[in-house]
Structure formats: structure tokens, C-alpha cells
Design an enzyme around this catalytic site. Structure first.
Site, PDB file in Angstrom:
ATOM      1  N   ASP A   1      34.905 -14.431  11.290  1.00 53.04           N
ATOM      2  CA  ASP A   1      34.092 -14.119  10.884  1.00 53.04           C
ATOM      3  C   ASP A   1      32.646 -14.132  10.071  1.00 53.04           C
ATOM      4  OD1 ASP A   1      36.555 -12.008  10.265  1.00 53.04           O
ATOM      5  OD2 ASP A   1      36.070 -12.234   7.763  1.00 53.04           O
TER       6      ASP A   1
ATOM      7  N   ASP B   1      30.873 -18.006   6.477  1.00 52.04           N
ATOM      8  CA  ASP B   1      30.975 -16.556   6.038  1.00 52.04           C
ATOM      9  C   ASP B   1      32.498 -17.491   5.132  1.00 52.04           C
ATOM     10  OD1 ASP B   1      32.547 -13.753   5.833  1.00 52.04           O
ATOM     11  OD2 ASP B   1      34.493 -15.315   6.052  1.00 52.04           O
TER      12      ASP B   1
ATOM     13  N   MET C   1      36.375 -22.599  -3.429  1.00 49.65           N
ATOM     14  CA  MET C   1      36.159 -21.905  -2.012  1.00 49.65           C
ATOM     15  C   MET C   1      37.289 -23.074  -1.207  1.00 49.65           C
ATOM     16  SD  MET C   1      32.661 -21.983  -0.049  1.00 49.65           S
ATOM     17  CE  MET C   1      31.542 -23.619  -0.651  1.00 49.65           C
TER      18      MET C   1
ATOM     19  N   HIS D   1      39.312 -11.882   8.711  1.00 52.63           N
ATOM     20  CA  HIS D   1      38.985 -12.665   7.270  1.00 52.63           C
ATOM     21  C   HIS D   1      39.841 -14.469   7.682  1.00 52.63           C
ATOM     22  CE1 HIS D   1      38.334 -10.024   3.927  1.00 52.63           C
ATOM     23  NE2 HIS D   1      39.600  -9.272   5.063  1.00 52.63           N
TER      24      HIS D   1
END
Length: 187
Positions: A165, A12, A25, A160
């Protein structure tokens, strides 16, 4: 011919927007699906300051803070690859597993190719939503986390945070795989 066994890795990410290259990212979380104690987590320096406010609100990151505390992207991807290499045995193939894998895989693929020149996962990933749809015989609209949670009752929750996750996704994947095995045994 030696057939490789598959090593499923739940991955994730959190990002500053919807597409790699234009947005950064910000974190990577991963775990071995079948040995979830084997985890990886890092936070990355953004390579630009582009962001969508809703994306930062969801993940709770500050680009300014990550500029100081995050890893350089090349360092993060090197560490992630080293972690993957430490997990994999000689006759194993890595399989990227994600919930909405197209989003997470696109960032991982972009960063691996941009900063290391290759992607140890190859050119594809296994999407839990599509896998769930196939196993359960449901519609695409019934593959949201909410619907899946109501049917499978996982112990973990999606919040999140990339590592939390990834662990949640691994639990879902194991449960769906068990459902498939049960269906096959009933035939």
C-alpha cells in the site's frame, strides 16, 4: 537562509483498531516516493490484545502469531528511524505522505513518541486525499481510492499489506504531482 529540500516518504500501517494507545500498530510499510526501490517493512508485536474483528480481517494478521514473530515496538521504531536516517541527506526534510494520512500518521506519531521520545517526521503529514482534492478540484467524496484509481489508472493496487500500500500510495502521489505540473505548464 538555506531552504531544505523535501524527501517524501509514503507510509502505510495496519492496526488492530482505529486509535493508537488503545489498539496496536501491527505493521509498517514505507518507501521513498521518488525512489520506490527504497523500502522499509516490519511487523510488530501488539502491546495489548485489544482489537476490532473487522480490522484484523482486513489485514489478515493474528495477534497471537505477531506476539511470537513481530518485533518489539521499540525495536521496530528504531529500525524505521535508522532506515529514514539512511535515506535523508544533510539539507533534506522528511515529509510523511499517506492516503488518509491522519490515520497512519497518528499511529506512527504515537509509536515514535512512546518508544523513542520524538518523531522524525515532526508534527504533520501530507494527505494524498486532500492533495488530490486540491489538484483535481473534486469533492471530498470523490477522494476514495476507487475514485482516484478510476481517474489516474495506477498500475499498483491497494491490498492492505503495509508495504504494497505504501508503494501504491507513492505511485498515486507521483501521478497527482505530475497532473499539477501539467496544469501549471498550461497556464
Amino acid at each position: 537562509m538555506n531552504k531544505k529540500t523535501e524527501r517524501y516518504i509514503s507510509v502505510d500501517i495496519e492496526a488492530s483498531g482505529p486509535i493508537p494507545g488503545h489498539y496496536s500498530m501491527l505493521s509498517i510499510g514505507a518507501c521513498d516516493v521518488d525512489d520506490p526501490a527504497q523500502t522499509f517493512y516490519c511487523e510488530l508485536k501488539p502491546f495489548n490484545l485489544n482489537f476490532i474483528p473487522a480490522a484484523l480481517k482486513v489485514c489478515g494478521f493474528s495477534l497471537t502469531d505477531l506476539q511470537h514473530s513481530g518485533l518489539e515496538p521499540v525495536q521496530a521504531m528504531n529500525q524505521f528511524e535508522q532506515w529514514l536516517n539512511a535515506l535523508i541527506q544533510k539539507n533534506e526534510q522528511l515529509v510523511f505522505v499517506g492516503l488518509n494520512a491522519t490515520f497512519d500518521w497518528s499511529f506512527i506519531n504515537y509509536y515514535f513518541w512512546t518508544f523513542l521520545g520524538h518523531n522524525p517526521f515532526g508534527v504533520s503529514g501530507l494527505d494524498i486525499k486532500a492533495y488530490y482534492m486540491g489538484v483535481m478540484g473534486c469533492t471530498w467524496s470523490e477522494t476514495t481510492s476507487k475514485h482516484i484509481d478510476q481517474r489516474l489508472h495506477p498500475q499498483l493496487i491497494k491490498n492492505h499489506h503495509a508495504l504494497a500500500d505504501a508503494l501504491y500510495q507513492a505511485e498515486l502521489f507521483r501521478e497527482i504531482r505530475q497532473q499539477l505540473l501539467s496544469q501549471n505548464q498550461m497556464k
